[in-house]
Design a protein around this motif. Structure first.
Motif, PDB file in Angstrom:
ATOM      1  N   TRP A   1     -23.110  -3.232  -3.141  1.00 20.39           N
ATOM      2  CA  TRP A   1     -23.665  -3.112  -1.801  1.00 20.39           C
ATOM      3  C   TRP A   1     -22.751  -2.213  -0.956  1.00 20.39           C
ATOM      4  N   ASP A   2     -23.330  -1.587   0.049  1.00 24.57           N
ATOM      5  CA  ASP A   2     -22.550  -0.638   0.857  1.00 24.57           C
ATOM      6  C   ASP A   2     -21.770  -1.324   1.971  1.00 24.57           C
ATOM      7  N   ARG A   3     -21.692  -2.635   1.944  1.00 23.05           N
ATOM      8  CA  ARG A   3     -20.903  -3.386   2.917  1.00 23.05           C
ATOM      9  C   ARG A   3     -19.799  -4.166   2.210  1.00 23.05           C
ATOM     10  N   GLU A   4     -18.591  -4.037   2.730  1.00 23.26           N
ATOM     11  CA  GLU A   4     -17.455  -4.784   2.177  1.00 23.26           C
ATOM     12  C   GLU A   4     -17.468  -6.216   2.707  1.00 23.26           C
ATOM     13  N   THR A   5     -17.287  -7.177   1.816  1.00 21.69           N
ATOM     14  CA  THR A   5     -17.165  -8.570   2.232  1.00 21.69           C
ATOM     15  C   THR A   5     -15.711  -9.037   2.173  1.00 21.69           C
ATOM     16  N   HIS A   6     -15.021  -8.673   1.106  1.00 20.71           N
ATOM     17  CA  HIS A   6     -13.639  -9.063   0.884  1.00 20.71           C
ATOM     18  C   HIS A   6     -12.938  -7.903   0.176  1.00 20.71           C
ATOM     19  N   PHE A   7     -11.736  -8.140  -0.308  1.00 20.24           N
ATOM     20  CA  PHE A   7     -11.049  -7.083  -1.044  1.00 20.24           C
ATOM     21  C   PHE A   7     -10.031  -7.706  -1.989  1.00 20.24           C
ATOM     22  N   VAL A   8      -9.570  -6.882  -2.919  1.00 20.24           N
ATOM     23  CA  VAL A   8      -8.477  -7.288  -3.797  1.00 20.24           C
ATOM     24  C   VAL A   8      -7.407  -6.207  -3.737  1.00 20.24           C
ATOM     25  N   LEU A   9      -6.186  -6.596  -4.025  1.00 28.69           N
ATOM     26  CA  LEU A   9      -5.089  -5.644  -4.103  1.00 28.69           C
ATOM     27  C   LEU A   9      -4.855  -5.355  -5.580  1.00 28.69           C
ATOM     28  N   GLY A  10      -4.956  -4.094  -5.954  1.00 29.31           N
ATOM     29  CA  GLY A  10      -4.784  -3.710  -7.348  1.00 29.31           C
ATOM     30  C   GLY A  10      -3.496  -2.936  -7.558  1.00 29.31           C
ATOM     31  N   CYS A  11      -2.582  -3.513  -8.318  1.00 27.66           N
ATOM     32  CA  CYS A  11      -1.326  -2.838  -8.655  1.00 27.66           C
ATOM     33  C   CYS A  11      -0.716  -3.561  -9.842  1.00 27.66           C
TER      34      CYS A  11
ATOM     35  N   LEU B   1       0.825  -1.206   0.000  1.00 31.84           N
ATOM     36  CA  LEU B   1       0.000   0.000   0.000  1.00 31.84           C
ATOM     37  C   LEU B   1       0.857   1.254   0.000  1.00 31.84           C
ATOM     38  N   ALA B   2       1.951   1.232   0.758  1.00 34.18           N
ATOM     39  CA  ALA B   2       2.856   2.389   0.794  1.00 34.18           C
ATOM     40  C   ALA B   2       3.510   2.625  -0.559  1.00 34.18           C
ATOM     41  N   ALA B   3       3.699   1.558  -1.335  1.00 33.74           N
ATOM     42  CA  ALA B   3       4.319   1.682  -2.657  1.00 33.74           C
ATOM     43  C   ALA B   3       3.330   2.144  -3.718  1.00 33.74           C
ATOM     44  N   GLY B   4       2.039   2.187  -3.363  1.00 36.76           N
ATOM     45  CA  GLY B   4       1.056   2.699  -4.306  1.00 36.76           C
ATOM     46  C   GLY B   4      -0.053   1.750  -4.688  1.00 36.76           C
ATOM     47  N   ALA B   5      -0.027   0.518  -4.193  1.00 35.27           N
ATOM     48  CA  ALA B   5      -1.091  -0.436  -4.513  1.00 35.27           C
ATOM     49  C   ALA B   5      -2.422   0.044  -3.945  1.00 35.27           C
ATOM     50  N   ASN B   6      -3.510  -0.341  -4.601  1.00 30.47           N
ATOM     51  CA  ASN B   6      -4.851   0.041  -4.157  1.00 30.47           C
ATOM     52  C   ASN B   6      -5.525  -1.128  -3.443  1.00 30.47           C
ATOM     53  N   ARG B   7      -6.113  -0.850  -2.296  1.00 32.27           N
ATOM     54  CA  ARG B   7      -6.945  -1.851  -1.623  1.00 32.27           C
ATOM     55  C   ARG B   7      -8.368  -1.599  -2.082  1.00 32.27           C
TER      56      ARG B   7
END
Length: 473
Positions: free
Chosen positions: A111-121, A86-92
């Motif tokens: 939906w307005d609730r987060e279930t999971h996430f991906v790292l985008g870079c 994340l510090a290098a610029g990746a998006n959560r």
């Protein structure tokens, strides 16, 4: 009078050797760091200094996502790696709130609730952060421009590798434990056979998938823009075609298009612009028509699904493990390759840390344990890819068809019922096995079906539409 002098006992140093300096290899090195005194990574190419393209990894130019299941596994192997990304610029990017996705069964709601996430870079950034973290630690070194020519030892135990350096000379590197993380081009099967180990069963499924990617400059003020994807329907009888936009570091968007046999994208700029307009919805084509391209179009064709069932080899040799793409390589469309590599490295870390690299049967135990995360991703890929026309390596059976109809029902329900989104994403993010989709709660949700009617178009907000110049709703 002084007593007899006793010489201090010699400290026995254990060395692990990892074949391959990519992300899987670096995670394997990190996994073994606490169980041995030194780890040597042997890499055939020269590794770049920083987030730059790596020779031998042409697919790095395309969109890569690291699912939350993979991020958590990487964090277990390399504590603090998520913060470094994340510090290098990746998006959560949260799911489903940060995704605009047309599935085979309709548009997903945000939906307005987060279930999971991906790292985008970019893959270059993801690899370089891991590489710097691992090689910056004491006890891990890398030997570059050195090719592994074979394993040493016997059918019962691997003792090291034979390598050929850039000068053409061949030498033997001894090791107490060896890991093959050399990727799709792994020669583990051949090396093991030369020691007298029976070959592992292997399966391959080839869609003839072609990837085309171009990088664009993101619009001003586009921070937090969602992933946009238009997916294909494997059971439509038509070639599989899809396109996606992935926001990455540096104010850039990676746009990747895919097509199976008879539906492949081209490598020219005109064709790249036209391809997404002919998909099930033209939203990706409409968005990129207003963007500034930063690169040309990159093509890749090495995308077949291949799994080697090393866990089924009865007389598996001691001190040798295979992981990452060398164990199972997936169609990159599902974004599971890196996550599985992290999960298999986490298995190695847990077992080696608990028992020690010289524990009898450790390698066989690790190889069998790795089959669980590999099998989950494999079932997900095969359950879709086997239905595409002109696929090579298999045809759908009765089980595949029954399961596919059920999954279609679940996906359709998820487009209008939040609880189903949670259950499905548990599986697609590799945080739950495929069998969790037959729990009573999921079965009941499938019977009830969607709570809300299907969306008529992509759920982009007014702000997002303004950023990309309007677009069709």
């Amino acid at each position: 009078m002084n007593g007899p002098c006793t010489a201090p006992a010699r400290t026995v140093r254990r060395r692990a050797l990892v074949i391959g300096g990519g992300t899987a290899g670096m995670l394997a090195a990190a996994a073994l760091r606490g169980a041995v005194d030194e780890v040597l990574v042997v890499e055939a190419d020269e590794l770049p200094d920083g987030p730059l393209p790596r020779k031998g990894l042409p697919q790095a130019r395309h969109a890569h996502m690291l699912w939350s299941g993979g991020v958590r596994a990487a964090e277990a192997v390399l504590p603090g790696i998520t913060a470094r990304w994340l510090a290098a610029g990746a998006n959560r990017i949260p799911t489903p709130t940060g995704m605009v996705a047309l599935t085979s069964q309709g548009w997903l709601r945000r939906w307005d609730r987060e279930t999971h996430f991906v790292l985008g870079c970019s893959r270059d950034l993801l690899d370089s952060v891991v590489r710097d973290h691992v090689l910056g630690a004491e006890g891990v070194t890398v030997l570059q421009r050195t090719r592994v020519e074979g394993l040493t030892g016997s059918a019962s135990r691997v003792t090291g590798v034979r390598v050929r350096g850039a000068d053409g000379r061949e030498t033997v590197l001894e090791a107490d434990f060896v890991v093959d993380a050399s990727g799709r081009a792994s020669r583990a099967q051949r090396h093991l056979e030369s020691l007298g180990v029976r070959p592992a069963p292997e399966r391959s499924l080839d869609l003839g998938l072609v990837y085309a990617t171009r990088v664009f400059r993101a619009p001003e003020g586009a921070e937090g823009f969602p992933i946009v994807s238009v997916q294909s329907d494997p059971r439509s009888g038509r070639p599989g075609q899809s396109a996606s936009i992935l926001p990455v570091e540096g104010g850039r968007w990676i746009v990747t298009q895919t097509g199976t046999r008879a539906g492949a994208p081209t490598g020219d700029a005109e064709g790249f612009a036209a391809f997404p307009r002919g998909l099930r919805h033209p939203v990706v084509g409409e968005i990129i028509s207003r963007l500034e391209p930063l690169t040309g179009v990159s093509l890749s064709r090495s995308t077949r699904n291949t799994r080697r069932y090393f866990e089924r080899v009865r007389d598996w040799p001691e001190r040798f493990v295979v992981l990452g793409d060398a164990l199972a390589a997936f169609n990159p469309l599902y974004g599971h390759g890196m996550s599985v590599a992290a999960q298999t490295a986490a298995v190695l870390r847990e077992e080696a840390g608990l028992r020690g690299v010289d524990a009898p049967g450790l390698a066989r135990r690790v190889q069998r344990a790795m089959a669980k995360p590999v099998g989950a991703a494999w079932e997900l890929a095969m359950g879709q890819d086997v239905f595409y026309p002109e696929v090579q390596g298999g045809a759908p059976g009765l089980r595949d068809r029954v399961l596919a109809r059920y999954v279609d029902r679940l996906v359709r329900t998820s487009c209008g019922r939040f609880s189903m989104v949670e259950d499905l994403t548990d599986v697609t993010s590799l945080q739950a096995p495929l069998t969790s989709l037959v729990r009573p709660r999921v079965l009941l949700g499938a019977v009830r079906g969607p709570r809300y009617p299907p969306l008529s178009g992509p759920p982009l907000t007014a702000r997002e539409l303004a950023l990309v110049g309007g677009g069709r709703g």
